[in-house]
Design a protein around this motif. Structure first.
Motif, PDB file in Angstrom:
ATOM      1  N   SER A  46       4.606   4.556   5.507  1.00  0.00           N
ATOM      2  CA  SER A  46       4.618   5.851   6.417  1.00  0.00           C
ATOM      3  C   SER A  46       3.053   6.464   6.314  1.00  0.00           C
ATOM      4  O   SER A  46       2.732   6.907   7.422  1.00  0.00           O
ATOM      5  CB  SER A  46       5.633   6.707   6.166  1.00  0.00           C
ATOM      6  OG  SER A  46       5.544   7.357   4.707  1.00  0.00           O
ATOM      7  N   ILE A  47       2.437   6.380   5.237  1.00  0.00           N
ATOM      8  CA  ILE A  47       1.306   6.639   5.317  1.00  0.00           C
ATOM      9  C   ILE A  47       0.052   5.879   5.461  1.00  0.00           C
ATOM     10  O   ILE A  47      -0.849   6.158   6.306  1.00  0.00           O
ATOM     11  CB  ILE A  47       1.021   7.715   3.843  1.00  0.00           C
ATOM     12  CG1 ILE A  47       1.924   8.782   3.635  1.00  0.00           C
ATOM     13  CG2 ILE A  47      -0.752   8.342   3.611  1.00  0.00           C
ATOM     14  CD1 ILE A  47       1.717   9.923   4.657  1.00  0.00           C
ATOM     15  N   PHE A  64       5.428  12.032   8.675  1.00  0.00           N
ATOM     16  CA  PHE A  64       5.406  10.504   9.038  1.00  0.00           C
ATOM     17  C   PHE A  64       6.462   9.880   8.020  1.00  0.00           C
ATOM     18  O   PHE A  64       7.243   9.043   8.523  1.00  0.00           O
ATOM     19  CB  PHE A  64       4.273  10.183   8.489  1.00  0.00           C
ATOM     20  CG  PHE A  64       3.195  10.293   9.522  1.00  0.00           C
ATOM     21  CD1 PHE A  64       3.076   9.833  10.811  1.00  0.00           C
ATOM     22  CD2 PHE A  64       2.085  11.247   9.132  1.00  0.00           C
ATOM     23  CE1 PHE A  64       1.833  10.077  11.683  1.00  0.00           C
ATOM     24  CE2 PHE A  64       1.195  11.738   9.998  1.00  0.00           C
ATOM     25  CZ  PHE A  64       0.860  11.032  11.286  1.00  0.00           C
ATOM     26  N   THR A  65       6.551  10.266   6.640  1.00  0.00           N
ATOM     27  CA  THR A  65       7.706  10.006   5.879  1.00  0.00           C
ATOM     28  C   THR A  65       9.191  10.176   6.262  1.00  0.00           C
ATOM     29  O   THR A  65      10.122   9.354   6.287  1.00  0.00           O
ATOM     30  CB  THR A  65       7.464  10.303   4.375  1.00  0.00           C
ATOM     31  OG1 THR A  65       5.912   9.757   4.037  1.00  0.00           O
ATOM     32  CG2 THR A  65       8.291   9.621   3.315  1.00  0.00           C
ATOM     33  N   LEU A  66       9.200  11.704   6.699  1.00  0.00           N
ATOM     34  CA  LEU A  66      10.461  11.928   6.913  1.00  0.00           C
ATOM     35  C   LEU A  66      11.100  11.543   8.026  1.00  0.00           C
ATOM     36  O   LEU A  66      12.112  10.911   8.291  1.00  0.00           O
ATOM     37  CB  LEU A  66      10.131  13.607   7.286  1.00  0.00           C
ATOM     38  CG  LEU A  66      11.281  14.497   7.262  1.00  0.00           C
ATOM     39  CD1 LEU A  66      12.417  14.195   6.100  1.00  0.00           C
ATOM     40  CD2 LEU A  66      11.431  15.952   7.611  1.00  0.00           C
ATOM     41  N   LEU A 119       7.397   7.122  -3.101  1.00  0.00           N
ATOM     42  CA  LEU A 119       6.794   5.834  -2.885  1.00  0.00           C
ATOM     43  C   LEU A 119       5.684   5.954  -1.966  1.00  0.00           C
ATOM     44  O   LEU A 119       4.759   5.126  -1.945  1.00  0.00           O
ATOM     45  CB  LEU A 119       8.102   4.850  -2.243  1.00  0.00           C
ATOM     46  CG  LEU A 119       9.152   4.390  -3.285  1.00  0.00           C
ATOM     47  CD1 LEU A 119      10.366   3.758  -2.571  1.00  0.00           C
ATOM     48  CD2 LEU A 119       8.665   3.673  -4.180  1.00  0.00           C
ATOM     49  N   ALA A 120       5.934   6.860  -0.508  1.00  0.00           N
ATOM     50  CA  ALA A 120       4.792   6.825   0.202  1.00  0.00           C
ATOM     51  C   ALA A 120       3.699   7.188  -0.289  1.00  0.00           C
ATOM     52  O   ALA A 120       2.446   6.683  -0.202  1.00  0.00           O
ATOM     53  CB  ALA A 120       5.025   8.036   1.260  1.00  0.00           C
ATOM     54  N   GLN A 121       3.371   8.168  -1.041  1.00  0.00           N
ATOM     55  CA  GLN A 121       2.133   8.707  -1.874  1.00  0.00           C
ATOM     56  C   GLN A 121       1.803   7.676  -2.933  1.00  0.00           C
ATOM     57  O   GLN A 121       0.489   7.417  -3.240  1.00  0.00           O
ATOM     58  CB  GLN A 121       2.570  10.260  -2.483  1.00  0.00           C
ATOM     59  CG  GLN A 121       3.606  10.279  -3.754  1.00  0.00           C
ATOM     60  CD  GLN A 121       3.140   9.796  -5.006  1.00  0.00           C
ATOM     61  OE1 GLN A 121       1.752   9.981  -5.350  1.00  0.00           O
ATOM     62  NE2 GLN A 121       3.845   9.519  -5.804  1.00  0.00           N
ATOM     63  N   ILE A 129       2.509  -1.476  -4.869  1.00  0.00           N
ATOM     64  CA  ILE A 129       3.883  -1.241  -5.060  1.00  0.00           C
ATOM     65  C   ILE A 129       5.001  -1.676  -4.327  1.00  0.00           C
ATOM     66  O   ILE A 129       6.039  -1.770  -4.363  1.00  0.00           O
ATOM     67  CB  ILE A 129       3.685   0.657  -5.090  1.00  0.00           C
ATOM     68  CG1 ILE A 129       5.195   0.900  -5.965  1.00  0.00           C
ATOM     69  CG2 ILE A 129       3.553   1.197  -3.729  1.00  0.00           C
ATOM     70  CD1 ILE A 129       5.051   2.389  -6.166  1.00  0.00           C
ATOM     71  N   GLN A 130       4.490  -2.027  -2.901  1.00  0.00           N
ATOM     72  CA  GLN A 130       5.349  -2.426  -1.935  1.00  0.00           C
ATOM     73  C   GLN A 130       5.935  -3.803  -2.376  1.00  0.00           C
ATOM     74  O   GLN A 130       7.272  -4.033  -1.877  1.00  0.00           O
ATOM     75  CB  GLN A 130       4.749  -2.793  -0.525  1.00  0.00           C
ATOM     76  CG  GLN A 130       3.300  -3.497  -0.753  1.00  0.00           C
ATOM     77  CD  GLN A 130       2.468  -3.232   0.560  1.00  0.00           C
ATOM     78  OE1 GLN A 130       3.048  -3.609   1.683  1.00  0.00           O
ATOM     79  NE2 GLN A 130       1.330  -2.969   0.344  1.00  0.00           N
TER      80      GLN A 130
END
Length: 218
Positions: A46-47, A64-66, A119-121, A129-130
């Motif tokens: 998302s980021i 974006f994440t939300l 996870l996004a940050q 990490i993905q």
């Protein structure tokens, strides 16, 4: 629903688990776990996936994440339609306890928001990490009683699942309300609420603490 049919044919005939109304049991676990994996996997990107926009326009970065987790929630609500068809076809008895299902979904949603923010940050600074997370979710799936009863596991592993696996508690709450037509036990309810609150707090704290550095890495 197609995946549920395949899993039902495989696990109900090959492994022969002694579970009452196995199709409904299976689709509940599968649907909730699919929502969690979809929501958090989309949140990872998302980021980093909106880096160009973040460099041009100032918007609250958590939006974006939300939005990713919320769009997965909408998909979950549509999947509930397929779940309802399975309930009708397998003659699940409807009860007043089913009115509490949204409470479970709210708990699960906030759990996914918290995990998604974390996870996004983290993905901004550690791109690998993905790939690590995809492996973890595969292991997580097999350690969650989606298509087998938890009693099939050794007693020590049952305890570990009960302690370290939040998805087990959300799925158990849902199954208890729908299939057993009763309230989940206090321990399961408390675990689900506390896990959602802790993950939301951890995710929000880590995201807000690191968001000012995103522009240097995206």
């Amino acid at each position: 629903m197609m995946i549920m049919v395949v899993m039902y044919l495989v696990f109900s005939h090959m492994f022969r688990f002694n579970v009452e109304n196995y199709p409904a049991y299976l689709i509940i676990g599968q649907t909730l776990f699919t929502f969690m994996t979809e929501a958090t996997n989309q949140a990872i990107y998302s980021i980093t996936g909106n880096g160009a926009l973040l460099k041009k326009v100032y918007v609250p970065k958590y939006i974006f994440t939300l939005s990713k987790v919320t769009s997965s929630l909408v998909n979950l609500l549509f999947s509930m339609g397929a779940m309802l068809l399975v309930f009708i076809f397998t003659k699940v008895e409807f009860s007043m306890y089913m009115l509490l299902v949204p409470v479970v979904l709210v708990e699960l949603y906030f759990f996914c928001v918290g995990l998604g923010l974390f996870l996004a940050q983290a993905a901004v600074f550690f791109r690998d990490i993905q790939y690590i997370y995809s492996v973890l979710t595969t292991a997580w799936m097999y350690l969650t009683p989606l298509f087998y009863p938890v009693e099939q596991l050794p007693e020590s592993m049952q305890k570990a699942v009960g302690i370290f696996n939040p998805m087990y508690h959300y799925i158990t709450q849902f199954r208890t309300l729908v299939l057993h037509r009763t309230m989940p036990d206090v321990e399961t309810l408390l675990y689900g609420s506390v896990a959602a609150a802790l993950f939301l707090a951890l995710g929000t704290w880590s995201f807000l603490k690191s968001q000012d550095k995103f522009i240097l890495y995206i």
